[in-house]
Design a protein around this motif. Structure first.
Motif, PDB file in Angstrom:
ATOM      1  N   HIS A 555     -65.500 -72.384  -0.542  1.00  0.00           N
ATOM      2  CA  HIS A 555     -65.840 -72.508  -1.958  1.00  0.00           C
ATOM      3  C   HIS A 555     -67.336 -72.287  -2.111  1.00  0.00           C
ATOM      4  O   HIS A 555     -68.063 -72.122  -1.132  1.00  0.00           O
ATOM      5  N   ASP A 556     -67.809 -72.286  -3.342  1.00  0.00           N
ATOM      6  CA  ASP A 556     -69.210 -71.994  -3.614  1.00  0.00           C
ATOM      7  C   ASP A 556     -70.115 -73.201  -3.427  1.00  0.00           C
ATOM      8  O   ASP A 556     -71.259 -73.075  -3.009  1.00  0.00           O
ATOM      9  N   LYS A 557     -69.593 -74.397  -3.762  1.00  0.00           N
ATOM     10  CA  LYS A 557     -70.404 -75.598  -3.680  1.00  0.00           C
ATOM     11  C   LYS A 557     -69.881 -76.502  -2.576  1.00  0.00           C
ATOM     12  O   LYS A 557     -68.698 -76.516  -2.275  1.00  0.00           O
ATOM     13  N   ILE A 558     -70.777 -77.256  -2.002  1.00  0.00           N
ATOM     14  CA  ILE A 558     -70.360 -78.207  -0.989  1.00  0.00           C
ATOM     15  C   ILE A 558     -70.626 -79.613  -1.525  1.00  0.00           C
ATOM     16  O   ILE A 558     -71.656 -79.854  -2.165  1.00  0.00           O
ATOM     17  N   THR A 559     -69.678 -80.499  -1.305  1.00  0.00           N
ATOM     18  CA  THR A 559     -69.802 -81.852  -1.829  1.00  0.00           C
ATOM     19  C   THR A 559     -69.724 -82.866  -0.696  1.00  0.00           C
ATOM     20  O   THR A 559     -69.169 -82.598   0.369  1.00  0.00           O
ATOM     21  N   ILE A 560     -70.294 -84.033  -0.964  1.00  0.00           N
ATOM     22  CA  ILE A 560     -70.125 -85.168  -0.064  1.00  0.00           C
ATOM     23  C   ILE A 560     -68.827 -85.843  -0.464  1.00  0.00           C
ATOM     24  O   ILE A 560     -68.670 -86.281  -1.605  1.00  0.00           O
ATOM     25  N   LYS A 561     -67.898 -85.913   0.450  1.00  0.00           N
ATOM     26  CA  LYS A 561     -66.556 -86.405   0.129  1.00  0.00           C
ATOM     27  C   LYS A 561     -66.588 -87.845  -0.337  1.00  0.00           C
ATOM     28  O   LYS A 561     -65.962 -88.201  -1.336  1.00  0.00           O
ATOM     29  N   THR A 599     -76.246 -75.305  -0.635  1.00  0.00           N
ATOM     30  CA  THR A 599     -75.049 -74.516  -0.919  1.00  0.00           C
ATOM     31  C   THR A 599     -74.127 -74.541   0.289  1.00  0.00           C
ATOM     32  O   THR A 599     -74.531 -74.887   1.408  1.00  0.00           O
ATOM     33  N   VAL A 600     -72.889 -74.153   0.073  1.00  0.00           N
ATOM     34  CA  VAL A 600     -71.936 -74.133   1.172  1.00  0.00           C
ATOM     35  C   VAL A 600     -72.366 -73.138   2.244  1.00  0.00           C
ATOM     36  O   VAL A 600     -72.171 -73.371   3.444  1.00  0.00           O
ATOM     37  N   TRP A 601     -72.999 -72.018   1.834  1.00  0.00           N
ATOM     38  CA  TRP A 601     -73.425 -71.020   2.813  1.00  0.00           C
ATOM     39  C   TRP A 601     -74.614 -71.521   3.628  1.00  0.00           C
ATOM     40  O   TRP A 601     -74.712 -71.254   4.828  1.00  0.00           O
ATOM     41  N   GLU A 602     -75.498 -72.275   2.991  1.00  0.00           N
ATOM     42  CA  GLU A 602     -76.617 -72.861   3.734  1.00  0.00           C
ATOM     43  C   GLU A 602     -76.098 -73.868   4.756  1.00  0.00           C
ATOM     44  O   GLU A 602     -76.560 -73.899   5.901  1.00  0.00           O
ATOM     45  N   TRP A 603     -75.118 -74.670   4.332  1.00  0.00           N
ATOM     46  CA  TRP A 603     -74.589 -75.677   5.252  1.00  0.00           C
ATOM     47  C   TRP A 603     -73.862 -75.028   6.420  1.00  0.00           C
ATOM     48  O   TRP A 603     -74.093 -75.365   7.570  1.00  0.00           O
TER      49      TRP A 603
END
Length: 678
Positions: A555-561, A599-603
């Motif tokens: 996905h585009d964004k990454i979240t802390i679950k 971002t998810v790509w950075e992570w």
């Protein structure tokens, strides 16, 4: 156990606003009567306070969160503070005149320790000189269920899942904060009562816990608690035995030597990139079986004898020796991690003879000078360690219907017995015994290194190890006969081939992916995925697998679950991340699906590029590069310490040709390093 079912038990659950965490309801049940509190007025405080005082125990499902929600609802009548120091910090909670120490440990594990009450039932102070009674015990059924009944994936342990799957009852589902039905509110305390009865019924099969009181159940922190209680019953003088051992260590000057010679599991990534054909071999219950075969309970009380060991003594697989050596093969802990490397300058350090034997197999062209050696003299005359019957009972119950709970009990008893001997944080206990802890891990290392030695002599390449397993690479047909050869070498220990013909991608320590493997025994195909490093981010192993194989992000964004305020620091972090919760913040509050700052790509880019510093890395920033990762050779200890203690970007020796990885032939480890005589 039956009597515990009918005593006065107070069951409590809470409901809070999803966005702000504001407490909405406190539901309770006691002796078949239930009720709820919403206004949190002074009279409501005294209603719940009265129930708390009458109760023999208070039962929650996920105790820390609901416990502090109750405290927050009745603040300032209840209070908490972050107390203690160092590794001993905890939440100091006062609630309804009772006093508790509360600390999160990990996952579902926690400590809730009752102290003496701070005031009498009528609210007055205890007369001077009169000892106050202990606070009512708090029992976390979620923690107990996860340890003793079903250590599931978390989702299957949700209360409503147990109501459906265990009690076979329908559940009322959450709809909206403003429209919670009475049926929805009361199910979690009514059914919690039912599940407590089911739990106690299941415990009838476990003889060891039949005499447990409510305070015993309250005292359970982790699976190791049960092991500790069993050892204390068997050896009530365990603390005096420990004190004797510590005096002997000090007398012979071995206190620091034992710490220096103790190391955890050997985890090594000896390749980065894809490997076309690999096989995995796992040691069966490595630590438990070492305890069994060495009968380490003999050393619960010991003395030391200085000896002049022969080569046979050093190579013994059954008699432990603590040795001060001088060698250019270095086996040490730096920055809390075990490191293995070689250097030009020989160095003195303490090590167990089992590790000398194992390291000699990995580095055959290096020599060892034994400067002095001590034999631990066992003074606790027992025929077998307590682990031995636990292993025997576990194996006898395999596949026996109706005995699953009992078998799981013996399984975790045998598997957690080692850890209590090595405990030094948050403090030593009556069970701490670094002599036993050191010989256990050293003997397990030797099993692992013997497996590596056999595999390499058979022409296979060692590419990874993870405490009790090795992964090998091969060409041509699968090594179907290797398991038998490994077992012949490591007897009386055993290992099993988990599968072969895997395509394995190794990134770094604890970050690998094995797919397409064929089963060795049961006919079921399987995968091995160990993809650590996600912290609390909402990234699944499947997401990581997709990125490794296809370089696709989910996905585009990454979240802390989920972020939980289990400490003062994490409470501040949660407040910063979720400012809408600040007004109602309390310990163990939590929020979910928090948008991360990257971002998810950075992570994924940072996660994929990570390479540990245990073994050799080329001087390249190309995350896609594939290469062998042999052990590193240094000029001296100073150079090694600089390398391991600094990040690569800070390493003053980066690019210095004196830091080298050596390899040769088809095998990374079979390469013979230039010999250095001490």
């Amino acid at each position: 156990m039956e009597s515990l079912i009918h005593d006065n038990i107070l069951f409590i659950d809470t409901e809070s606003k999803k966005e702000t965490g504001e407490p909405l309801y406190i539901q309770w049940r006691m002796n078949g009567v239930h009720g709820w509190i919403r206004s949190f007025r002074r009279e409501d405080y005294y209603t719940l306070r009265s129930l708390w005082w009458q109760a023999e125990a208070v039962v929650f499902y996920g105790a820390p969160y609901d416990l502090f929600t109750v405290a927050r609802a009745f603040k300032p009548y209840c209070s908490w503070r972050w107390a203690g120091g160092g590794d001993m910090k905890y939440w100091d909670l006062k609630i309804f005149g009772h006093h508790y120490k509360v600390r999160g440990i990990s996952g579902l594990r926690n400590l809730i320790k009752p102290f003496n009450v701070t005031e009498r039932y009528d609210g007055t102070s205890y007369p001077k000189g009169k000892k106050a009674p202990k606070s009512t015990p708090i029992i976390d059924l979620l923690k107990l269920w996860s340890i003793l009944v079903d250590d599931g994936d978390g989702y299957g342990l949700k209360l409503k899942s147990l109501i459906r799957n265990v009690l076979k009852m329908e559940t009322y589902e959450y709809e909206d904060d403003s429209s919670l039905s009475i049926e929805y509110l009361m199910q979690d305390v009514d059914r919690l009562d039912d599940l407590w009865r089911v739990f106690l019924d299941k415990m009838q099969t476990v003889d060891d816990v039949r005499g447990y009181t409510y305070y015993d159940w309250c005292d359970v922190k982790t699976p190791a608690t049960f092991v500790k209680k069993s050892y204390m019953r068997q050896y009530p003088n365990l603390k005096s035995m420990r004190n004797h051992n510590m005096k002997q260590d000090e007398k012979h000057g071995l206190t620091d030597a034992l710490e220096q010679a103790y190391h955890g599991g050997v985890t090594l990534a000896l390749h980065r990139g894809w490997l076309r054909r690999t096989a995995w071999y796992d040691i069966n219950s490595a630590y438990a079986n070492v305890i069994k075969h060495l009968n380490t309970d003999r050393y619960l009380r010991y003395d030391w004898e200085r000896v002049c060991p022969s080569e046979a003594d050093i190579l013994s697989k059954s008699e432990p020796l603590l040795c001060r050596v001088k060698s250019s093969v270095i086996f040490t802990t730096i920055n809390s991690g075990l490191k293995m490397y070689t250097q030009d300058t020989p160095e003195e350090y303490w090590v167990w003879n089992f590790d000398i034997h194992g390291l000699s197999l990995l580095f055959p062209s290096y020599t060892w000078d034994i400067l002095e050696a001590y034999r631990p003299v066992p003074m606790n005359d027992v025929a077998e360690s307590m682990v031995t019957p636990w292993i025997r009972h576990k194996d006898a119950l395999k596949g026996v219907k109706g005995k699953e709970t009992l078998r799981e009990y013996y399984k975790f008893m045998s598997n957690t017995s080692y850890g209590i001997k090595a405990q030094r944080k948050p403090g030593i206990t009556a069970h701490t015994n670094m002599c036993i802890a050191g010989m256990i891990t050293a003997r397990a290392h030797l099993i692992l290194f013997e497996m590596v030695d056999v595999a390499q002599k058979e022409g296979y390449r060692w590419v990874y190890s993870d405490t009790d397993s090795i992964c090998i690479e091969y060409e041509g047909s699968a090594p179907l006969d290797l398991e038998a050869k490994l077992n012949e070498r490591i007897f009386p220990y055993t290992c099993e081939c988990e599968g072969y013909d895997y395509q394995t991608f190794i990134l770094s320590l604890k970050r690998y992916l094995s797919v397409g493997g064929l089963p060795h025994r049961d006919g079921k195909p399987r995968e091995k995925i160990k993809l650590h490093g996600k912290w609390l981010y909402d990234v699944s192993p499947e997401d990581m697998k997709r990125f490794v194989i296809y370089r696709q992000a989910p996905h585009d964004k990454i979240t802390i679950k989920s972020l939980r305020a289990s400490t003062e620091t994490t409470m501040k972090i949660l407040t910063n991340k979720s400012p809408q919760r600040e007004e109602w913040m309390r310990p163990f509050d939590f929020d979910t699906n928090i948008e991360a700052d990257i971002t998810v790509w950075e992570w994924f880019g940072a996660w994929f590029s990570h390479v540990d510093k245990k073994t050799f890395n080329p001087d390249t920033d190309d995350a896609e590069a594939e290469y062998a990762r042999p052990f590193i050779h240094f000029r001296d200890r100073g150079q090694a310490m600089l390398y391991y203690k600094f990040d690569a970007s800070e390493d003053p020796y980066k690019g210095d040709d004196m830091i080298k990885g050596y390899e040769g032939g088809d095998s990374v480890i079979s390469a013979l390093f230039p010999a250095t005589s001490p």
